[in-house]
Design a protein around this motif. Structure first.
Motif, PDB file in Angstrom:
ATOM      1  N   LEU A  10      -3.584   1.780   8.105  1.00 34.29           N
ATOM      2  CA  LEU A  10      -3.406   2.499   7.023  1.00 34.29           C
ATOM      3  C   LEU A  10      -2.498   1.431   6.054  1.00 34.29           C
ATOM      4  CD1 LEU A  10      -3.472   4.659   5.240  1.00 34.29           C
ATOM      5  CD2 LEU A  10      -1.644   5.687   6.317  1.00 34.29           C
ATOM      6  N   SER A  11      -1.518   0.749   6.474  1.00 37.56           N
ATOM      7  CA  SER A  11      -0.681  -0.082   5.567  1.00 37.56           C
ATOM      8  C   SER A  11      -0.968  -1.479   5.607  1.00 37.56           C
ATOM      9  CB  SER A  11       0.720   0.198   5.856  1.00 37.56           C
ATOM     10  OG  SER A  11       1.046  -0.194   7.187  1.00 37.56           O
ATOM     11  N   GLY A  12      -2.221  -1.713   6.487  1.00 44.04           N
ATOM     12  CA  GLY A  12      -2.525  -3.235   6.732  1.00 44.04           C
ATOM     13  C   GLY A  12      -3.699  -3.700   6.186  1.00 44.04           C
ATOM     14  N   PHE A  13      -4.063  -3.129   5.061  1.00 46.81           N
ATOM     15  CA  PHE A  13      -5.336  -3.851   4.551  1.00 46.81           C
ATOM     16  C   PHE A  13      -5.048  -5.143   4.244  1.00 46.81           C
ATOM     17  CE2 PHE A  13      -6.130   0.648   2.934  1.00 46.81           C
ATOM     18  CZ  PHE A  13      -7.419   0.766   3.527  1.00 46.81           C
ATOM     19  N   PRO A  14      -6.205  -6.242   4.164  1.00 50.76           N
ATOM     20  CA  PRO A  14      -5.964  -7.277   4.278  1.00 50.76           C
ATOM     21  C   PRO A  14      -6.033  -7.753   2.686  1.00 50.76           C
ATOM     22  CG  PRO A  14      -8.383  -6.899   4.384  1.00 50.76           C
ATOM     23  CD  PRO A  14      -7.560  -5.818   4.791  1.00 50.76           C
ATOM     24  N   ALA A  15      -5.267  -8.919   2.278  1.00 50.62           N
ATOM     25  CA  ALA A  15      -5.085  -9.140   0.963  1.00 50.62           C
ATOM     26  C   ALA A  15      -6.518  -9.324   0.321  1.00 50.62           C
ATOM     27  CB  ALA A  15      -4.341 -10.573   0.596  1.00 50.62           C
ATOM     28  N   ASP A  16      -7.610  -9.759   0.811  1.00 48.79           N
ATOM     29  CA  ASP A  16      -8.890 -10.017   0.321  1.00 48.79           C
ATOM     30  C   ASP A  16      -9.800  -8.709   0.397  1.00 48.79           C
ATOM     31  OD1 ASP A  16     -11.308 -10.716  -0.554  1.00 48.79           O
ATOM     32  OD2 ASP A  16     -11.446 -12.478   0.644  1.00 48.79           O
ATOM     33  N   LEU A  17      -9.472  -7.753  -0.571  1.00 51.40           N
ATOM     34  CA  LEU A  17     -10.111  -6.534  -0.622  1.00 51.40           C
ATOM     35  C   LEU A  17     -11.601  -6.498  -0.443  1.00 51.40           C
ATOM     36  CD1 LEU A  17      -7.829  -4.350  -2.835  1.00 51.40           C
ATOM     37  CD2 LEU A  17      -7.700  -4.472  -0.198  1.00 51.40           C
ATOM     38  N   SER A  18     -12.092  -7.471  -1.158  1.00 54.93           N
ATOM     39  CA  SER A  18     -13.583  -7.526  -1.431  1.00 54.93           C
ATOM     40  C   SER A  18     -14.194  -7.914  -0.055  1.00 54.93           C
ATOM     41  CB  SER A  18     -14.036  -8.688  -2.204  1.00 54.93           C
ATOM     42  OG  SER A  18     -13.485  -9.829  -1.974  1.00 54.93           O
ATOM     43  N   GLU A  19     -13.334  -8.867   0.732  1.00 51.92           N
ATOM     44  CA  GLU A  19     -14.061  -9.049   1.959  1.00 51.92           C
ATOM     45  C   GLU A  19     -14.014  -7.965   3.011  1.00 51.92           C
ATOM     46  OE1 GLU A  19     -15.298 -10.871   5.423  1.00 51.92           O
ATOM     47  OE2 GLU A  19     -15.696 -11.348   3.197  1.00 51.92           O
ATOM     48  N   HIS A  20     -12.828  -7.200   3.026  1.00 48.89           N
ATOM     49  CA  HIS A  20     -12.823  -5.826   3.815  1.00 48.89           C
ATOM     50  C   HIS A  20     -13.799  -4.796   3.233  1.00 48.89           C
ATOM     51  CE1 HIS A  20     -10.775  -2.977   5.965  1.00 48.89           C
ATOM     52  NE2 HIS A  20     -10.811  -2.003   4.967  1.00 48.89           N
ATOM     53  N   ALA A  21     -14.104  -4.745   2.121  1.00 44.68           N
ATOM     54  CA  ALA A  21     -14.909  -3.949   1.815  1.00 44.68           C
ATOM     55  C   ALA A  21     -16.478  -4.290   2.244  1.00 44.68           C
ATOM     56  CB  ALA A  21     -15.195  -3.420   0.056  1.00 44.68           C
ATOM     57  N   HIS A 200      -3.770  -1.184  -5.166  1.00 41.13           N
ATOM     58  CA  HIS A 200      -2.556  -1.972  -5.183  1.00 41.13           C
ATOM     59  C   HIS A 200      -1.777  -1.490  -3.982  1.00 41.13           C
ATOM     60  CE1 HIS A 200       1.437  -3.443  -6.369  1.00 41.13           C
ATOM     61  NE2 HIS A 200       0.931  -4.399  -7.153  1.00 41.13           N
ATOM     62  N   PRO A 201      -0.948  -2.132  -3.386  1.00 46.32           N
ATOM     63  CA  PRO A 201       0.103  -1.560  -2.238  1.00 46.32           C
ATOM     64  C   PRO A 201       0.815  -0.661  -2.608  1.00 46.32           C
ATOM     65  CG  PRO A 201      -0.247  -4.087  -2.203  1.00 46.32           C
ATOM     66  CD  PRO A 201      -0.976  -3.740  -3.308  1.00 46.32           C
ATOM     67  N   ALA A 202       1.275  -0.509  -3.938  1.00 50.84           N
ATOM     68  CA  ALA A 202       2.335   0.322  -4.371  1.00 50.84           C
ATOM     69  C   ALA A 202       2.065   1.702  -4.408  1.00 50.84           C
ATOM     70  CB  ALA A 202       2.953  -0.051  -5.742  1.00 50.84           C
ATOM     71  N   ILE A 203       0.354   1.946  -4.408  1.00 50.11           N
ATOM     72  CA  ILE A 203      -0.285   3.235  -4.611  1.00 50.11           C
ATOM     73  C   ILE A 203       0.259   4.162  -3.709  1.00 50.11           C
ATOM     74  CG2 ILE A 203      -2.397   4.432  -4.794  1.00 50.11           C
ATOM     75  CD1 ILE A 203      -1.890   2.791  -7.553  1.00 50.11           C
ATOM     76  N   GLY A 204       0.274   3.848  -2.356  1.00 51.64           N
ATOM     77  CA  GLY A 204       0.697   4.836  -1.505  1.00 51.64           C
ATOM     78  C   GLY A 204       1.960   5.056  -1.595  1.00 51.64           C
ATOM     79  N   ALA A 205       2.838   4.464  -2.051  1.00 50.98           N
ATOM     80  CA  ALA A 205       4.438   4.612  -2.323  1.00 50.98           C
ATOM     81  C   ALA A 205       4.296   5.604  -3.501  1.00 50.98           C
ATOM     82  CB  ALA A 205       5.350   3.593  -2.408  1.00 50.98           C
TER      83      ALA A 205
END
Length: 399
Positions: A10-21, A200-205
């Protein structure tokens, strides 16, 4: 649903979101076609997709359901969130209007009650059917953060093709449940969603902060009601020296006089004697917005049964009085673990391991016990979690 390795948590999405997608798109296509995916989706996604497949949900035929505006207004009042929604929206509205995301608050049924965001993002959400009155559950629109958070009873964050329906693949969503701090019941869900690659990582917070704000606001209103109850009880308290309690309609203690008791007792019912842990039988009398409880002088032991053969229910007997309460399956599981632990009880870490199998859920375990005690009152003692003195509990499990 197996592959070579699991994707980040959950908190470990890679920096390259397009590759993850892109990877998730291949995983999604493989799973739906029955092929072996290149990697395993995250556990929360895998569980949800399995539920979708078991339901036979067709990704190309997801049907939106929308309730009427009068029903939306009725649900807003019934949700219990209306008293704090203005504070919540004030905190989030500016960010929503200046950022490419949408803020949504639903009720416990997943029906969208309030929505804020920029005109551009609202238009995108309108095309997706993500509108006020829409029911956003797994059964209606497939894997999504709102519906999956309701099923998982935990925060959920999804990106791109982790959603089951292809129409949602250009979207991210991050949601967390809101519980009433007074009753412990689910009140709704706060969700922030937007275009997938803007996550953005801050969205969860931000979502978690919103939930804490809503729950603290509900608790503040609860304390104000207790204070009104204390003031209304002053004439009664000044005219007697006998031990007594003053509690609200949910069993929260406003006044203790000559009695050592916890913060909450079982919910009083008109004309029905009730057993309170450590006190025995009490007689409830209506007092303004709450109840006056006068304990009997002979404190009898409390005998309780946790019935897990169907929907969990706890039945308690003390003296000539008795009461019962329906529990969620998680609450039944927690109470059974506490009963099995014996007089030594369990600390939060041990309970978390028993519930989730690891050491990463101490805070969640504490929250589960807090919600349980809001239902059963002093039947369970805190720190360590154990049955209160004088309580005997048997657990009836399915064969």
């Amino acid at each position: 649903m197996t592959g070579e390795a699991a994707l980040p948590g959950l908190s470990g999405f890679p920096a390259d979101l397009s590759e993850h997608a892109r990877v998730m798109q291949r995983v999604h296509e493989a799973v739906l076609s029955g092929a072996r995916p290149p990697v395993r989706p995250r556990d929360v996604v895998e569980r949800s997709w399995s539920r979708m497949l078991d339901m036979g949900l067709d990704t190309s035929g997801v049907q939106r359901t929308v309730v009427s505006l009068p029903e939306v207004e009725l649900r807003r009042r019934r949700s219990g969130l209306e008293p704090v929604i203005d504070d919540l929206r004030r905190m989030l509205r500016h960010a929503a209007e200046t950022s490419p995301f949408l803020v949504v608050v639903t009720d416990a049924d997943g029906v969208i009650l309030w929505r804020d965001g920029s005109a551009r993002v609202r238009a995108y959400a309108d095309a997706l059917g993500f509108t006020e009155g829409a029911r956003w559950t797994e059964a209606t629109v497939g894997t999504n953060a709102v519906g999956t958070a309701l099923v998982e009873a935990a925060p959920v964050q999804l990106l791109a093709a982790e959603h089951f329906e292809p129409a949602q693949h250009r979207w991210y969503c991050c949601a967390a449940p809101v519980h009433s701090p007074v009753t412990g019941e689910l009140a709704g869900v706060v969700d922030i969603s937007g275009p997938a690659l803007t996550l953005h990582p801050a969205i969860g917070a931000l979502v978690e902060t919103s939930v804490r704000l809503a729950e603290s606001g509900l608790w503040r209103l609860h304390e104000q009601r207790l204070e009104r109850l204390r003031r209304s009880a002053e004439p009664v308290l000044g005219g007697t020296a006998e031990p007594l309690l003053v509690v609200d309609d949910d069993g929260w203690v406003a006044v203790r006089s000559g009695i050592a008791v916890g913060a909450r007792v079982p919910v009083p019912r008109e004309g029905l004697p009730m057993a309170v842990a450590g006190l025995g039988l009490c007689t409830p009398e209506r007092l303004g917005e709450g109840w006056l409880l006068r304990p009997e002088r002979d404190r009898t032991p409390m005998v309780a049964e946790l019935d897990l053969t169907g929907d969990p229910v706890v039945r308690v007997h003390g003296g000539d009085g008795s009461w019962s309460a329906a529990l969620t399956r998680r609450q039944g599981q927690v109470l059974a673990l506490i009963a099995d632990a014996g007089p030594g009880g369990l600390d939060a870490a041990a309970l978390g391991r028993a519930l989730f199998g690891d050491d990463g859920h101490v805070v969640t375990a504490r929250a589960e016990v807090s919600r349980l005690r809001r239902v059963v009152g002093d039947l369970v003692a805190p720190a360590p979690y154990r049955l209160s003195d004088g309580v005997t509990l048997t657990v009836t499990r399915p064969r």
